[in-house]
Design an enzyme around this catalytic site. Structure first.
Site, short mmCIF file in Angstrom:
data_model
loop_
_atom_site.label_atom_id
_atom_site.label_comp_id
_atom_site.label_asym_id
_atom_site.label_seq_id
_atom_site.Cartn_x
_atom_site.Cartn_y
_atom_site.Cartn_z
N LEU A 11 -7.68 13.37 -10.35
CA LEU A 11 -6.56 14.08 -9.71
C LEU A 11 -5.76 13.08 -8.88
O LEU A 11 -6.26 12.52 -7.90
CB LEU A 11 -7.08 15.22 -8.84
CG LEU A 11 -7.96 16.25 -9.56
CD1 LEU A 11 -8.29 17.41 -8.62
CD2 LEU A 11 -7.31 16.75 -10.84
N ALA A 13 -2.06 13.57 -8.33
CA ALA A 13 -0.70 14.10 -8.24
C ALA A 13 -0.19 14.22 -6.81
O ALA A 13 0.97 14.61 -6.60
CB ALA A 13 -0.62 15.48 -8.92
N ARG A 18 2.33 11.66 4.16
CA ARG A 18 1.95 11.00 5.41
C ARG A 18 2.06 9.48 5.29
O ARG A 18 2.09 8.78 6.31
CB ARG A 18 0.53 11.39 5.81
CG ARG A 18 0.40 12.83 6.32
CD ARG A 18 -1.04 13.25 6.44
NE ARG A 18 -1.79 12.37 7.32
CZ ARG A 18 -3.12 12.35 7.37
NH1 ARG A 18 -3.83 13.14 6.58
NH2 ARG A 18 -3.73 11.52 8.19
N GLN A 74 1.16 17.69 -13.33
CA GLN A 74 1.10 18.91 -12.53
C GLN A 74 2.47 19.10 -11.89
O GLN A 74 2.77 18.53 -10.84
CB GLN A 74 0.01 18.82 -11.46
CG GLN A 74 -0.16 20.11 -10.67
CD GLN A 74 -1.10 19.97 -9.49
OE1 GLN A 74 -1.35 18.86 -9.01
NE2 GLN A 74 -1.62 21.10 -9.00
N ASN A 171 -17.64 19.03 2.22
CA ASN A 171 -17.28 18.90 0.81
C ASN A 171 -16.34 17.72 0.62
O ASN A 171 -15.29 17.62 1.25
CB ASN A 171 -16.59 20.19 0.34
CG ASN A 171 -16.02 20.05 -1.05
OD1 ASN A 171 -16.65 19.46 -1.93
ND2 ASN A 171 -14.83 20.60 -1.24
N ASN A 228 -4.81 8.89 3.03
CA ASN A 228 -3.61 9.73 3.10
C ASN A 228 -2.55 9.19 4.05
O ASN A 228 -1.48 9.78 4.16
CB ASN A 228 -4.00 11.15 3.54
CG ASN A 228 -4.94 11.81 2.57
OD1 ASN A 228 -4.57 12.13 1.46
ND2 ASN A 228 -6.20 12.00 2.99
N ALA A 364 1.29 -39.24 2.64
CA ALA A 364 1.79 -38.18 3.52
C ALA A 364 3.30 -38.05 3.42
O ALA A 364 4.02 -39.05 3.32
CB ALA A 364 1.39 -38.50 4.96
N ASN A 370 11.78 -31.04 -7.51
CA ASN A 370 11.71 -30.44 -8.83
C ASN A 370 12.87 -29.51 -9.16
O ASN A 370 13.02 -29.09 -10.31
CB ASN A 370 10.40 -29.66 -8.99
CG ASN A 370 10.21 -28.60 -7.90
OD1 ASN A 370 10.66 -28.77 -6.77
ND2 ASN A 370 9.55 -27.52 -8.24
#
Length: 448
Positions: A11, A13, A18, A74, A171, A228, A364, A370
């Site tokens: 997923l 989409a 934010r 979606q 969850n 997010n 040095a 170039n």
């Protein structure tokens, strides 16, 4: 059921408002590549038969990034259950396991997903396995309601009561679902809830209502960080960098001060590499064995051979090839150039569109000129050549093997092997001039 068949629905989409960005959320980079690519690499390591990535309208860049994987759009963002439903046409009926993962959760590990699949394929064969976690601050995460019979329900925070909100088990949204049941469960989802969305989490209650069991696997909060915002992106970057540093050290590299070394996802370090503090590895960098990299160096798109010493304050740009035992010193920049075995470019030099032959020494302040404002031209410095300090080599030009260029020279023509080339104004001396100048100036000042 064919217990070892696997499909994955990603997923991706989400608009990521934010982030305050024109770039889709999942395209923001971690360690130099979009976060969606981190997740895709993880799930592809499980050898799925099919991966379907659900994107939003106008997210062509995401579809291009995950190609050749199948994408589904979606158009209306009506919740996670609705998002999964958009994958049906691409996935079709599938009698294996279906993993549902999130593009903005790029830190999840393959081992965790394997544990979910093992639970799904275990003796109980639960219809749904949910990945749970126990964050320090549960905040507004959905809660997992469990009992002796396993996972009973997932309650979204907005729909939960005080007792349910007090549950510490949260969850993550990641699920492993019996593919034979998936579409029958998704088709029955309702949007009768506080947000008016079709929650994928409701498949747990639906499956249990059908008499099937559900289960959960516990994951680490760190790997389930959702990205997010820019702040969360920075937090995820810190986690990725820590993982990459550990891999580098486990593989035989020494990082003097690990937290100050920044890697790209594809950086390759050999054994016995020593990296001093404040070094940045961009994309496409490969380092051989026994290399010493001193502080404040920056690398991108380059290869470094064995036994090389680099820095401090060196910059290797795309196309730089540093062969074995070469030295690249402080404030040296190399771009699209090969520095061959044992050559030395030790101080304050620019080597671009060039070859520095084996055993050559570049003094040095030397630069290869170039670019003429229109075209890039090549400088070829032969093996064993010596370029004196503060020289300018105006390309296209060849300095032959063993030749010497005198310090301060601006060389515009080829130098034959073994020759000395000096191209600078003749030194002139006027005896006593400085003393007379000072006396005159003192006299003028006294009169004023």
């Amino acid at each position: 059921m064919s217990s070892h068949r696997l499909a994955v629905i990603v997923l991706a989409a989400g608009q990521g408002t934010r982030m305050k960005s024109d770039l889709p959320k999942v395209m923001h980079p971690l360690a130099g590549r979009p976060m969606i690519r981190h997740l895709i690499e993880t799930v592809q390591g499980l050898s799925p038969e099919k991966v379907v990535v659900v994107v939003g309208p106008g997210m062509d860049c995401v579809a291009e990034e995950v190609a050749p994987l199948t994408t589904a759009v979606q158009s209306d963002r009506l919740g996670t259950g609705h998002a999964v439903a958009q994958a049906k046409a691409a996935l079709g009926e599938f009698d294996g396991d279906v993993l549902v993962v999130f593009g903005d959760t790029p830190l999840i590990t393959r081992d965790t997903l394997k544990r979910m699949l093992a639970e799904r394929r275990g003796p109980k064969q639960p219809a749904v396995v949910v990945l749970g976690f126990k964050p320090a601050d549960p905040g507004h995460y959905g809660r997992l309601v469990v009992g002796a019979e396993g996972l009973k329900a997932i309650i979204e925070w907005k729909d939960g009561n005080a007792e349910q909100r007090a549950i510490p088990l949260c969850n993550s949204g990641v699920m492993a679902i019996d593919g034979r049941r998936l579409w029958r469960l998704v088709e029955r989802l309702s949007n009768d809830n506080a947000k008016g969305e079709y929650y994928l989490t409701d498949v747990v209650a639906l499956a249990r209502g059908d008499g099937a069991s559900c289960s959960f696997v516990l994951g680490e909060p760190e790997e389930l960080l959702g990205v997010n915002s820019r702040v969360e992106l920075a937090g995820a970057e810190a986690i990725v960098q820590r993982r990459l540093r550990l891999v580098a050290m486990d593989n035989g590299a020494t990082l003097i001060e690990p937290d100050t070394v920044w890697f790209s996802w594809d950086t390759k370090l050999g054994r016995d590499v020593v990296v001093w503090p404040n070094v940045v590895f961009g994309k496409k960098v490969q380092v051989g064995d026994g290399v010493t990299i001193k502080g404040f160096c920056h690398f991108e798109g380059c290869t470094i051979g064995d036994g090389v010493e680099i820095g401090p304050f060196a910059r290797l740009r795309p196309g730089a090839e540093i062969e074995d035992d070469a030295h690249i010193g402080n404030f040296v920049e190399v771009k699209k150039a090969k520095v061959e075995k044992g050559a030395k470019v030790n101080h304050l030099a620019y080597i671009g569109d060039a070859r520095v032959g084996a055993g050559a020494n570049v003094g040095a302040g030397t630069i290869t000129c170039n670019y003429d404002g229109f075209d890039k031209s090549f400088t070829d410095i032969g093996a064993g050549a010596f370029i004196g300090s503060n020289s300018s080599l105006v390309a296209p030009i060849t300095v032959g093997d063993g030749a010497i260029v005198g310090a301060g020279s601006v060389v515009t023509r080829d130098v034959t092997p073994g020759a000395l080339a000096v191209a600078r104004g003749n030194q002139m001396e006027l005896a006593g001039w400085a003393d007379r100048f000072r006396e005159r100036k003192k006299a003028e000042k006294a009169k004023s």
